[in-house]
Scaffold this active site. Structure first.
Site, PDB file in Angstrom:
ATOM      1  N   ASP A  27      43.019  29.151  40.073  1.00  0.00           N
ATOM      2  CA  ASP A  27      42.528  30.278  40.882  1.00  0.00           C
ATOM      3  C   ASP A  27      43.307  30.454  42.185  1.00  0.00           C
ATOM      4  O   ASP A  27      43.181  31.490  42.848  1.00  0.00           O
ATOM      5  CB  ASP A  27      41.039  30.108  41.179  1.00  0.00           C
ATOM      6  CG  ASP A  27      40.197  30.276  39.909  1.00  0.00           C
ATOM      7  OD1 ASP A  27      40.687  30.878  38.939  1.00  0.00           O
ATOM      8  OD2 ASP A  27      39.046  29.792  39.891  1.00  0.00           O
TER       9      ASP A  27
ATOM     10  N   ARG B 216      38.736  41.135  28.778  1.00  0.00           N
ATOM     11  CA  ARG B 216      39.092  39.701  28.761  1.00  0.00           C
ATOM     12  C   ARG B 216      38.753  39.065  27.408  1.00  0.00           C
ATOM     13  O   ARG B 216      37.830  39.503  26.720  1.00  0.00           O
ATOM     14  CB  ARG B 216      38.368  38.984  29.916  1.00  0.00           C
ATOM     15  CG  ARG B 216      38.839  39.535  31.261  1.00  0.00           C
ATOM     16  CD  ARG B 216      38.208  38.837  32.421  1.00  0.00           C
ATOM     17  NE  ARG B 216      38.620  37.450  32.516  1.00  0.00           N
ATOM     18  CZ  ARG B 216      38.127  36.599  33.412  1.00  0.00           C
ATOM     19  NH1 ARG B 216      37.202  37.018  34.275  1.00  0.00           N
ATOM     20  NH2 ARG B 216      38.549  35.363  33.447  1.00  0.00           N
TER      21      ARG B 216
ATOM     22  N   GLY C 134      33.238  36.377  34.449  1.00  0.00           N
ATOM     23  CA  GLY C 134      33.603  35.694  33.205  1.00  0.00           C
ATOM     24  C   GLY C 134      32.771  34.444  33.007  1.00  0.00           C
ATOM     25  O   GLY C 134      32.347  34.127  31.887  1.00  0.00           O
TER      26      GLY C 134
ATOM     27  N   SER D   8      39.981  25.614  29.246  1.00  0.00           N
ATOM     28  CA  SER D   8      39.108  26.591  29.896  1.00  0.00           C
ATOM     29  C   SER D   8      37.743  25.970  30.119  1.00  0.00           C
ATOM     30  O   SER D   8      37.034  25.618  29.178  1.00  0.00           O
ATOM     31  CB  SER D   8      38.967  27.843  29.037  1.00  0.00           C
ATOM     32  OG  SER D   8      37.840  28.578  29.467  1.00  0.00           O
TER      33      SER D   8
ATOM     34  N   ARG E 296      26.474  27.564  37.383  1.00  0.00           N
ATOM     35  CA  ARG E 296      25.941  26.505  36.504  1.00  0.00           C
ATOM     36  C   ARG E 296      24.556  26.084  36.970  1.00  0.00           C
ATOM     37  O   ARG E 296      23.655  25.844  36.157  1.00  0.00           O
ATOM     38  CB  ARG E 296      26.894  25.306  36.509  1.00  0.00           C
ATOM     39  CG  ARG E 296      28.172  25.568  35.700  1.00  0.00           C
ATOM     40  CD  ARG E 296      29.300  24.715  36.207  1.00  0.00           C
ATOM     41  NE  ARG E 296      30.493  24.779  35.363  1.00  0.00           N
ATOM     42  CZ  ARG E 296      31.400  25.747  35.393  1.00  0.00           C
ATOM     43  NH1 ARG E 296      31.244  26.778  36.215  1.00  0.00           N
ATOM     44  NH2 ARG E 296      32.457  25.712  34.600  1.00  0.00           N
TER      45      ARG E 296
HETATM   46  C1  S3P Z   1      35.725  28.940  35.961  1.00  0.00           C
HETATM   47  C2  S3P Z   1      36.765  28.520  35.201  1.00  0.00           C
HETATM   48  C3  S3P Z   1      38.121  29.086  35.283  1.00  0.00           C
HETATM   49  C4  S3P Z   1      38.327  29.815  36.597  1.00  0.00           C
HETATM   50  C5  S3P Z   1      37.194  30.724  36.929  1.00  0.00           C
HETATM   51  C6  S3P Z   1      35.886  29.964  37.014  1.00  0.00           C
HETATM   52  C7  S3P Z   1      34.402  28.328  35.747  1.00  0.00           C
HETATM   53  O1  S3P Z   1      38.293  30.004  34.220  1.00  0.00           O
HETATM   54  O2  S3P Z   1      39.534  30.531  36.564  1.00  0.00           O
HETATM   55  O3  S3P Z   1      37.419  31.366  38.180  1.00  0.00           O
HETATM   56  O4  S3P Z   1      33.496  28.539  36.571  1.00  0.00           O
HETATM   57  O5  S3P Z   1      34.245  27.624  34.746  1.00  0.00           O
HETATM   58  P1  S3P Z   1      38.677  29.533  32.735  1.00  0.00           P
HETATM   59  O6  S3P Z   1      37.613  28.654  32.255  1.00  0.00           O
HETATM   60  O7  S3P Z   1      38.774  30.787  31.929  1.00  0.00           O
HETATM   61  O8  S3P Z   1      39.999  28.847  32.877  1.00  0.00           O
END
Ligand code: S3P
Length: 463
Positions: free
Chosen positions: A336, A137, A109, A182, A40
């Protein structure tokens, strides 16, 4: 299994962990910077025109992939040699250029979804992709709400899977009711919402990590901090310019990385392990509360605020562990750490039940099936449920051969299991730990005095 092309050729891909000498673990273990906050911070530093300095930026593959993608958009970043300090030089969001090539977010992700949100509003054409795991994903969860704001996004299966092509355009703020909790989706919408016309409101079924809200607030941007499950951001569409000054941020240590060392303490009565300067954001540390419920001791010292985030030195003390039931709104705050919790459950007295955690099936691997299968290879019986596991303990962890499944958290959870196992455990696919915790095995060896070999049975790798 997929191979990692960015991995240095000499790095081992397989390790044999020999059982650690008996006795408690004592000491202090520093762990690297928070992965979620690092990503971020990099993206928001790229929005600001000028030089930002990020101290404690996580030097992992995921965080490097985000910096590389930003580099393709015209944002330069430089590491201070031998330190986790990154200087980000940006022309500012309105000065970004269209990338000449595909943006490859690798395994990340977070990088992928957050950049999709911001690029939906940036007037250029972008293509985002990732590795085989990321391309499996679900992306519809971010594409669908962005399209409702006016975003023009195309992708496989009508935008449900990467690669995605994004033609940035004017967006209009909307109210979103998310079907899953999420933080990646929420953050993508908040970033898109910043550049949209009007307000963007997001409601989640349960609170997910709120680092984006905290960072935006700390930077003085118009976000109304998360009140439990809701958050709202004011768009700056009229000016097409976010007034954001470059900043200096210190990123706390990642509680999800600290969790592996806290788990070691919890597993051996008489142990005490301290992780200094670690994030204790309430949306991230349900693992510590669960450790306490299981019987471990947890103490939080020197609490302070850094960059809008609560930080402390956190110690865990080992005592006899007992099983417990975890589900509902706790799940996003421990998501996590659940693969690691499965390892702890196998060593705790009584039954542990993890429920409402079907999200684990769409992480870097299917972590529900993966952990059940891999712990099975070590002789642990795990009942796999659609949304979690049932594990009766304590069970003996035997030696054997296991596989990371291309998933950093599976690899590290299995390494913690290996420390407690009766015989050596060979883990293949260990290079994936670099996704979030470069240097994990070195730290594990130093701290536990386990010997780690290169997988050939020869314990020379780390000696
Ligand atoms: C994350 C959010 C979570 C987490 C990932 C990091 C983030 O995923 O599992 O390791 O940095 O916003 P989700 O938003 O898909 O739940």
């Amino acid at each position: 299994m997929a191979t990692r092309t960015t991995q240095a050729a000499a790095s081992p891909t397989c390790a044999t962990v020999f059982p650690a000498p008996a006795g408690p673990f004592q000491g202090t273990v520093p762990v690297p910077g928070d992965k979620s906050i690092s990503q971020r911070a990099a993206i928001l530093a790229a929005v600001a025109a000028g030089e930002s300095v990020l101290t404690g930026y996580l030097p992992s593959e995921d965080c490097r992939a985000t910096l590389r993608a930003l580099g393709q958009l015209g944002v330069e970043s430089q590491w201070e040699a031998g330190t986790p300090v990154v200087h980000v030089h940006s022309p500012g969001w309105e000065g970004w250029r269209e990338s000449e090539d595909v943006l490859d977010l690798g395994n990340s992700g977070t990088g992928f979804r957050l950049l999709t949100g911001i690029l939906a509003a940036f007037p250029a054409f972008s293509v985002l992709t990732g590795d085989a795991s990321l391309r499996r994903r679900p992306m519809g969860r971010v594409v669908d709400p962005l399209r409702r704001m006016g975003a023009r996004i195309w992708g496989r299966s009508d935008g449900r899977f990467a690669p995605l092509a994004v033609q940035g355009t004017y967006l209009v703020g909307q109210g979103h009711l998310l079907p899953v909790a999420s933080a990646q989706v929420k953050s993508a919408l908040l970033l898109a919402g910043l550049f949209a016309r009007g307000q963007t409101q997001i409601e989640e079924p349960a609170p997910s990590r709120d680092h984006t809200e905290r960072l935006l607030t700390w930077l003085g941007l118009p976000v109304e901090p998360s009140k439990g499950r809701r958050v709202r951001v004011e768009g700056v569409w009229a000016a097409r310019k976010v007034k954001l000054s470059p900043f200096h941020l210190t990123i706390p240590a990642d509680p999800s990385s600290a969790a592996f060392f806290w788990a070691l303490a919890a597993l051996r009565p008489g142990s005490r392990v301290t992780v200094p300067g670690v994030g204790i954001n309430p949306t991230r540390i349900a693992f510590l509360h669960l450790l306490e419920k299981m019987g471990a001791g947890v103490s939080i010292q020197s609490e302070r605020m850094e960059g809008g985030e609560p930080v402390a030195d956190v110690s865990v003390e080992g005592r006899e562990l007992r099983g417990l039931t975890v589900g509902g709104a706790t799940i996003p705050a421990v998501i996590d750490e659940l693969p690691l919790l499965a390892v702890l459950a196998s060593q705790a007295q009584g039954r542990t039940q993890v429920q409402d955690a079907a999200e684990l099936r769409v992480k870097e691997s299917d972590r529900i099936h993966g952990m059940a299968e891999q712990l099975g290879h070590l002789g642990v019986e795990v009942e796999e449920k659609e949304d979690g596991w049932v594990i009766d303990g304590p069970q003996t962890l035997q030696g054997g051969q296991v596989e990371s499944l291309g998933d950093h958290r599976v690899a590290m959870s299995l390494a913690i299991a290996a420390v407690q196992a009766r015989q050596p455990v060979t883990i293949s696919g260990i290079q994936w730990v670099d996704t979030s915790f470069p240097g994990f095995f070195e730290r594990l060896c130093q701290f536990t005095h386990v010997e780690v070999g290169d997988g050939s049975g020869d314990s020379s790798m780390e000696k």
